[in-house]
Design a protein around this motif. Structure first.
Motif, PDB file in Angstrom:
ATOM      1  N   SER A 171      -2.754  11.784   1.825  1.00  0.00           N
ATOM      2  CA  SER A 171      -3.849  11.306   2.740  1.00  0.00           C
ATOM      3  C   SER A 171      -4.598  10.556   2.336  1.00  0.00           C
ATOM      4  N   THR A 172      -5.182   9.648   1.352  1.00  0.00           N
ATOM      5  CA  THR A 172      -5.110   8.556   0.722  1.00  0.00           C
ATOM      6  C   THR A 172      -4.180   7.179   0.442  1.00  0.00           C
ATOM      7  N   GLU A 173      -4.936   6.238   1.490  1.00  0.00           N
ATOM      8  CA  GLU A 173      -3.983   4.568   1.024  1.00  0.00           C
ATOM      9  C   GLU A 173      -4.526   4.462  -0.836  1.00  0.00           C
ATOM     10  N   TYR A 174      -3.768   3.961  -0.986  1.00  0.00           N
ATOM     11  CA  TYR A 174      -3.988   3.037  -2.310  1.00  0.00           C
ATOM     12  C   TYR A 174      -3.509   1.722  -2.548  1.00  0.00           C
ATOM     13  N   SER A 175      -4.007   0.966  -2.946  1.00  0.00           N
ATOM     14  CA  SER A 175      -3.052  -0.797  -3.049  1.00  0.00           C
ATOM     15  C   SER A 175      -2.449  -0.768  -3.943  1.00  0.00           C
ATOM     16  N   LYS A 208       0.750  -1.028   0.390  1.00  0.00           N
ATOM     17  CA  LYS A 208      -0.172  -0.423   0.194  1.00  0.00           C
ATOM     18  C   LYS A 208       0.704   1.445  -0.208  1.00  0.00           C
ATOM     19  N   VAL A 209       0.058   2.454  -0.304  1.00  0.00           N
ATOM     20  CA  VAL A 209       1.042   3.595  -0.402  1.00  0.00           C
ATOM     21  C   VAL A 209      -0.048   4.529  -0.733  1.00  0.00           C
ATOM     22  N   THR A 210       0.592   5.438   0.524  1.00  0.00           N
ATOM     23  CA  THR A 210      -0.633   6.838   0.615  1.00  0.00           C
ATOM     24  C   THR A 210       0.236   8.389  -0.269  1.00  0.00           C
ATOM     25  N   TYR A 211      -0.799   8.882  -0.062  1.00  0.00           N
ATOM     26  CA  TYR A 211      -0.821   9.300  -1.779  1.00  0.00           C
ATOM     27  C   TYR A 211      -1.991  10.156  -1.383  1.00  0.00           C
TER      28      TYR A 211
END
Length: 86
Positions: A68-72, A63-66
């Protein structure tokens, strides 16, 4: 025919020039904002492929956060590691 070919080349170049949405910890990502997923991709500066150095160890997170939103992280793009030999 020439106009069509030039238009096609321009569209492909424009698409490649914006090949990533963000760089996070040295890895380039494209985001699917609707599905909250990220794909590992590459950077293209308009003239040259600017990929990953062969001496780097790349650890792709789940997962990464960009913004303030987390993406799988779900995939690796077709040209993500272009020119990498190892």
């Amino acid at each position: 025919m020439k106009k069509t070919l030039l238009l096609l080349v321009a569209l492909i170049t424009a698409t490649i020039a914006f090949a990533y949405d963000a760089e996070i910890n040295g890895i380039y990502y494209d985001f699917d904002y609707d599905n909250m997923t990220a794909k590992v991709t590459f950077k293209y500066d308009g003239m040259y492929y600017v990929g990953y150095k062969e001496t780097e160890e790349i650890i792709i997170p789940e997962k990464v956060t960009y913004n303030s939103t987390e993406y799988s992280v779900t995939s690796i793009g077709e040209l993500a590691f272009y020119e990498c030999k190892s």
